[in-house]
Design an enzyme around this catalytic site. Structure first.
Site, PDB file in Angstrom:
ATOM      1  N   GLY A  52       0.816  -1.170   0.108  1.00  0.00           N
ATOM      2  CA  GLY A  52      -0.024   0.205   0.018  1.00  0.00           C
ATOM      3  C   GLY A  52       0.840   1.223  -0.026  1.00  0.00           C
TER       4      GLY A  52
ATOM      5  N   ARG B 119       0.576  -5.247  -6.024  1.00  0.00           N
ATOM      6  CA  ARG B 119       0.797  -6.464  -5.389  1.00  0.00           C
ATOM      7  C   ARG B 119       1.488  -7.485  -6.478  1.00  0.00           C
ATOM      8  NH1 ARG B 119      -0.137  -4.918  -0.131  1.00  0.00           N
ATOM      9  NH2 ARG B 119      -1.984  -3.621  -0.148  1.00  0.00           N
TER      10      ARG B 119
ATOM     11  N   ASP C 295       5.226  -5.040   6.014  1.00  0.00           N
ATOM     12  CA  ASP C 295       5.603  -6.475   6.614  1.00  0.00           C
ATOM     13  C   ASP C 295       6.066  -7.360   5.376  1.00  0.00           C
ATOM     14  OD1 ASP C 295       5.528  -8.569   9.015  1.00  0.00           O
ATOM     15  OD2 ASP C 295       4.581  -9.526   7.304  1.00  0.00           O
TER      16      ASP C 295
ATOM     17  N   THR D  26       4.074   2.499   6.088  1.00  0.00           N
ATOM     18  CA  THR D  26       2.661   2.078   6.182  1.00  0.00           C
ATOM     19  C   THR D  26       2.123   3.104   6.901  1.00  0.00           C
ATOM     20  OG1 THR D  26       1.156   0.293   6.667  1.00  0.00           O
ATOM     21  CG2 THR D  26       3.231   0.111   7.991  1.00  0.00           C
TER      22      THR D  26
ATOM     23  N   ASP E 254      -0.695   2.124   8.759  1.00  0.00           N
ATOM     24  CA  ASP E 254      -1.337   1.543   9.772  1.00  0.00           C
ATOM     25  C   ASP E 254      -0.364   1.504  10.995  1.00  0.00           C
ATOM     26  OD1 ASP E 254      -3.581   0.682   8.465  1.00  0.00           O
ATOM     27  OD2 ASP E 254      -2.539  -1.189   7.722  1.00  0.00           O
TER      28      ASP E 254
ATOM     29  N   ASP F 242       2.045  -0.484  12.094  1.00  0.00           N
ATOM     30  CA  ASP F 242       2.085  -1.679  12.551  1.00  0.00           C
ATOM     31  C   ASP F 242       3.582  -2.188  12.662  1.00  0.00           C
ATOM     32  OD1 ASP F 242       2.006  -2.368  10.056  1.00  0.00           O
ATOM     33  OD2 ASP F 242       0.292  -3.784  10.244  1.00  0.00           O
TER      34      ASP F 242
ATOM     35  N   ARG G 215      -7.413  -2.629   9.128  1.00  0.00           N
ATOM     36  CA  ARG G 215      -7.901  -4.008   8.980  1.00  0.00           C
ATOM     37  C   ARG G 215      -7.456  -4.819  10.268  1.00  0.00           C
ATOM     38  NH1 ARG G 215      -6.538  -5.939   3.241  1.00  0.00           N
ATOM     39  NH2 ARG G 215      -4.844  -4.775   3.510  1.00  0.00           N
TER      40      ARG G 215
END
Length: 319
Positions: A11, A72, A103, A125, A127, A129, A171
């Site tokens: 992303g 992707r 990741d 990212t 996110d 994370d 997500r």
């Protein structure tokens, strides 16, 4: 080393462009050739490579997204695809590869490292994370985007005396929801890492109305529940006029914040220097605001979790 490649994978995140800019200009300053690989690992397999010059990265520091594009690549998940990527890099004379992503992107970089290509990852990212570092490129901008939307939604929520459910991205990680919920004064924050009951959310809303509250904001990470379903539940069990806003991919776009530009510039330049030092299979990172590197194995074992004390604070301040 004579030549390095740089790609963005997974992303997109605001700050990737400043990061690539730092890689290209630092590498050229250090006397290296630089090749931009477009469309991530898919572009690597397809040979979509472009030599980069100083002017190649002019006027991109303020742009969101990634000018190298991203995609992707299921083929790269296979041993055959990884071998093809390795052979492409060997054929092009690329000694090292810098990968901006999360990741999954790092796992691809680790495979190339194991095959003999010097690789460095740069955590990118929204996110947030990726653990073992202070922050991920793109997170600060994504939160700011969410906050701007929440502030505007609160204006109309006040005008119409409504309850709004705002669904943000995440997500499997609630970092955006938690940061935006706390900074935006949300009445409830729902994240995938912390179990919740909708009846508790409803009870809290009713307590607020009982003491005179005229509007409320519920922030939910997409991995914690669908905003539409939560909005319908609230309306059915309270009778309150309830609306739902899904921010979606608007959080990925936009000009990167100053914090993301600075972080990306530092990490991009540091990634080049790590390559020149012979380090491979590591992530460029800041830890306690100091530049360092972390082996991929440690990165994979340290998935970042939202802070429980911050979550509790958001709940306390919303009562």
């Amino acid at each position: 080393m004579r030549k390095i490649g740089v790609l963005t994978s997974g992303g997109d995140a605001p700050g990737m462009n400043p990061g690539v800019r730092a890689v290209v200009r630092t590498a050229i300053y250090r006397g290296l050739e630089v090749v931009g690989i477009r469309r991530g690992y898919a572009g690597l397999l397809d040979g979509d490579l472009k030599p980069m010059q100083l002017e190649s990265v002019g006027d991109i520091i303020q742009r969101g997204g990634t000018f190298l594009y991203t995609a992707r690549c299921l083929e790269f998940l296979t041993e055959e695809g990884q071998r093809q990527g390795y052979e492409r890099l060997q054929k092009e004379g690329i000694d090292g590869l810098i990968v901006f992503g999360g990741d999954g992107s790092f796992r691809g970089a680790q495979k190339l490292h194991q095959l003999g290509i010097r690789t460095i990852g740069v955590p990118s990212t929204i996110d947030n994370d990726i653990g073992a570092c202070d922050a991920n490129i793109g997170f600060d901008t994504a939160v700011q985007t969410a906050i701007e939307a929440i502030d505007k939604i609160r204006d109309t929520a006040t005008s119409h005396e409504r309850t709004y459910v705002v669904e943000v991205m995440g997500r499997s990680a609630g970092h955006i929801a938690l940061a935006a919920g706390l900074a935006g004064g949300a009445e409830s924050v729902l994240i995938p890492e912390v179990p919740y009951k909708l009846e508790d959310v409803v009870a809290k809303l009713k307590r607020g109305v009982a003491r005179g509250k005229k509007h409320s904001i519920i922030v939910v990470a997409e991995g914690a529940g669908q905003g539409g379903e939560i909005g319908r539940y609230i309306e059915q069990h309270t009778g309150f006029d309830t609306r739902v806003t899904v921010l979606g991919h608007v959080q990925r776009g936009g000009a990167p914040s100053a914090a993301d530009r600075v972080l990306a510039s530092r990490l991009g330049a540091h990634a080049v220097d790590l390559c020149l030092q012979g380090i491979s299979g590591h992530m460029a990172a800041t830890v306690n605001h100091e530049l360092t590197s972390v082996p991929f194995d440690e990165v994979f074992a340290s998935h970042r979790q939202p802070s429980l004390p911050v979550y509790q604070l958001a709940d306390i301040l919303s009562t």
